[in-house]
Design a protein around this motif. Structure first.
Motif, PDB file in Angstrom:
ATOM      1  N   TRP A   1      46.855  40.620  53.089  1.00  0.00           N
ATOM      2  CA  TRP A   1      47.443  42.029  53.794  1.00  0.00           C
ATOM      3  C   TRP A   1      49.197  42.074  53.454  1.00  0.00           C
ATOM      4  CZ3 TRP A   1      44.498  45.851  54.044  1.00  0.00           C
ATOM      5  CH2 TRP A   1      42.933  45.162  54.493  1.00  0.00           C
ATOM      6  N   LEU A   2      49.158  41.284  53.519  1.00  0.00           N
ATOM      7  CA  LEU A   2      51.223  40.944  53.228  1.00  0.00           C
ATOM      8  C   LEU A   2      51.028  41.595  51.748  1.00  0.00           C
ATOM      9  CD1 LEU A   2      52.795  37.583  54.486  1.00  0.00           C
ATOM     10  CD2 LEU A   2      53.080  40.364  55.559  1.00  0.00           C
ATOM     11  N   PHE A   3      49.917  40.997  51.254  1.00  0.00           N
ATOM     12  CA  PHE A   3      50.579  41.455  49.178  1.00  0.00           C
ATOM     13  C   PHE A   3      49.951  42.986  49.618  1.00  0.00           C
ATOM     14  CE2 PHE A   3      47.485  42.353  45.822  1.00  0.00           C
ATOM     15  CZ  PHE A   3      48.523  42.023  44.707  1.00  0.00           C
TER      16      PHE A   3
ATOM     17  N   GLU B   1      45.165  33.431  54.861  1.00  0.00           N
ATOM     18  CA  GLU B   1      44.526  33.952  53.879  1.00  0.00           C
ATOM     19  C   GLU B   1      44.333  35.705  54.380  1.00  0.00           C
ATOM     20  OE1 GLU B   1      40.591  32.178  52.673  1.00  0.00           O
ATOM     21  OE2 GLU B   1      41.522  30.324  51.651  1.00  0.00           O
ATOM     22  N   TRP B   2      44.036  36.087  54.911  1.00  0.00           N
ATOM     23  CA  TRP B   2      43.656  36.923  55.501  1.00  0.00           C
ATOM     24  C   TRP B   2      44.801  37.681  55.183  1.00  0.00           C
ATOM     25  CZ3 TRP B   2      40.051  40.836  54.066  1.00  0.00           C
ATOM     26  CH2 TRP B   2      39.432  40.293  54.438  1.00  0.00           C
TER      27      TRP B   2
ATOM     28  N   ARG C   1      37.997  34.809  47.443  1.00  0.00           N
ATOM     29  CA  ARG C   1      38.207  33.326  48.027  1.00  0.00           C
ATOM     30  C   ARG C   1      38.252  33.552  49.751  1.00  0.00           C
ATOM     31  NH1 ARG C   1      44.353  30.969  47.739  1.00  0.00           N
ATOM     32  NH2 ARG C   1      43.204  31.591  45.298  1.00  0.00           N
ATOM     33  N   ILE C   2      38.358  34.427  49.663  1.00  0.00           N
ATOM     34  CA  ILE C   2      37.965  34.889  51.415  1.00  0.00           C
ATOM     35  C   ILE C   2      36.871  34.272  51.348  1.00  0.00           C
ATOM     36  CG2 ILE C   2      38.359  36.613  53.787  1.00  0.00           C
ATOM     37  CD1 ILE C   2      41.403  36.744  52.131  1.00  0.00           C
ATOM     38  N   ILE C   3      36.489  35.733  51.020  1.00  0.00           N
ATOM     39  CA  ILE C   3      34.840  35.748  51.372  1.00  0.00           C
ATOM     40  C   ILE C   3      33.849  34.388  50.613  1.00  0.00           C
ATOM     41  CG2 ILE C   3      32.293  37.088  50.067  1.00  0.00           C
ATOM     42  CD1 ILE C   3      33.868  39.231  49.338  1.00  0.00           C
ATOM     43  N   TYR C   4      34.218  33.947  49.540  1.00  0.00           N
ATOM     44  CA  TYR C   4      33.871  32.064  49.061  1.00  0.00           C
ATOM     45  C   TYR C   4      33.515  31.197  50.650  1.00  0.00           C
ATOM     46  CZ  TYR C   4      32.703  27.690  47.560  1.00  0.00           C
ATOM     47  OH  TYR C   4      32.612  26.270  47.259  1.00  0.00           O
TER      48      TYR C   4
ATOM     49  N   ILE D   1      44.518  40.990  41.587  1.00  0.00           N
ATOM     50  CA  ILE D   1      45.081  39.485  42.877  1.00  0.00           C
ATOM     51  C   ILE D   1      43.971  39.657  43.203  1.00  0.00           C
ATOM     52  CG2 ILE D   1      47.292  38.786  43.402  1.00  0.00           C
ATOM     53  CD1 ILE D   1      48.897  39.725  41.337  1.00  0.00           C
ATOM     54  N   SER D   2      44.258  40.899  44.072  1.00  0.00           N
ATOM     55  CA  SER D   2      43.616  41.528  44.954  1.00  0.00           C
ATOM     56  C   SER D   2      41.904  40.888  44.868  1.00  0.00           C
ATOM     57  CB  SER D   2      43.684  43.243  45.094  1.00  0.00           C
ATOM     58  OG  SER D   2      44.658  43.383  45.772  1.00  0.00           O
TER      59      SER D   2
END
Length: 332
Positions: free
Chosen positions: A89-91, A84-85, A59-62, A52-53
């Motif tokens: 971090w919540l995850f 998304e960030w 997705r964030i990098i894209y 998941i990470s």
């Protein structure tokens, strides 16, 4: 554990591993129940976190790359990346919380089970699960103290790194590089040393009245004379864990390498899960057996009847820890 405690001090690395395998095999039913309830979810959370990470980070990098290409992007696009960030971090926070809970519960359950085996007490899965929440509190206190110790240790390491970087400056000297490598080696040795102390301190927190810093000090004393053996065991188990994690990342998570199809990825994922939870169970049993070996090495024999009474007090719910003089005989 049918060995007398005065014999345990003569167990080497292979002897400890053999004794651990023997305990798991002889009590495979109860350990299977503990594994399915606590250790399997712990292993699944660890591997699922990697997958998941990787998805969230990609997705964030894209999205950030697209935003960089469109320099005139509005604030809405930046808000999406910010969310998304935040999700990422919540995850991470949820992952560390669940890992902590299941990790400490698994440790408490395995240590209590082996203590019952050692004292020849009747063991049932229901009894173990009723005891674990009570013992877990003590292990949690030890973990918090260890976490603070690691925090201070890393803080000092960062300060030393900054001082070294400032002193070395932009000079690419061989002496500065060698000294930096020397500092890295010292840091790794200290980190491993503290980790081994913490692992044994968790066992001490369950079987003795000590917790927190006192449990860590007791663990340090017990490891004297057995630190090399404990280090080799720790290193071997962590190499095996790293190998499982690497295999999972290459065969399941990675999208850049040749894939084996969805069925193949699921199969390799299940295989890594099976190997990981077996390794975790084995590691927890080993650290408990190591506790008894260290006690025997220092001639701190545990009175089985007193320890049995101690375990019964825990089970009854009115947890009043026994004093050292009640659990531990005088040194021989």
């Amino acid at each position: 554990m049918d060995r007398e405690q005065d014999e345990l001090q003569f167990l080497g690395i292979f002897g400890i591993c053999k004794e651990s395998f023997k305990i798991i095999y002889n009590w495979r039913k109860i350990f299977s129940q503990i594994t399915l309830t606590l250790i399997l979810p712990l292993s699944f959370i660890f591997l699922a976190h990697i997958e998941i990470s990787n998805i969230l980070l990609n997705r964030i990098i894209y999205n950030e790359n697209i935003l960089d290409e469109k320099r005139g992007a509005d604030s809405a696009a930046r808000d999406v990346i910010t969310k998304e960030w935040a999700t990422y971090w919540l995850f991470k926070a949820a992952y560390f919380t669940l890992m902590l809970i299941f990790g400490l519960l698994s440790t408490s359950a395995v240590v209590y089970t082996i203590a019952c085996v050692y004292t020849a007490r009747e063991i049932t899965f229901k009894k173990i699960m009723s005891v674990v929440p009570k013992v877990w509190k003590r292990v949690m206190i030890t973990f918090v103290c260890t976490f603070l110790a690691f925090f201070l240790y890393n803080l000092v390491a960062i300060v030393v790194l900054i001082v070294w970087f400032v002193a070395n400056g932009t000079r690419d000297s061989a002496a500065g590089t060698i000294f930096g490598f020397f500092l890295l080696i010292i840091y790794i040795i200290g980190f491993v040393y503290m980790t081994i102390i913490w692992q044994l301190a968790s066992v001490v927190s369950v079987l003795e009245e000590m917790r927190g810093i006192k449990a860590m000090v007791k663990s340090k004393k017990l490891l004297k004379g057995n630190m090399w053996m404990a280090t080799i065991i720790f290193f071997t188990l962590n190499v095996l864990a790293a190998a499982i994690q690497f295999a999972f990342q290459v065969l399941v998570v990675s999208r850049d390498r040749p894939t084996f199809g969805m069925i193949g990825r699921i199969g390799f994922g299940v295989l890594c899960l099976l190997l990981l939870f077996k390794l975790i169970l084995f590691a927890l049993v080993i650290q408990t057996v190591l506790y008894f070996v260290c006690k025997s090495y220092h001639h701190e024999n545990i009175d089985k009847s007193a320890l049995s009474d101690h375990l019964e007090v825990i089970y009854l719910g009115d947890y009043v820890p026994l004093k050292s003089k009640d659990v531990q005989l005088e040194q021989v």
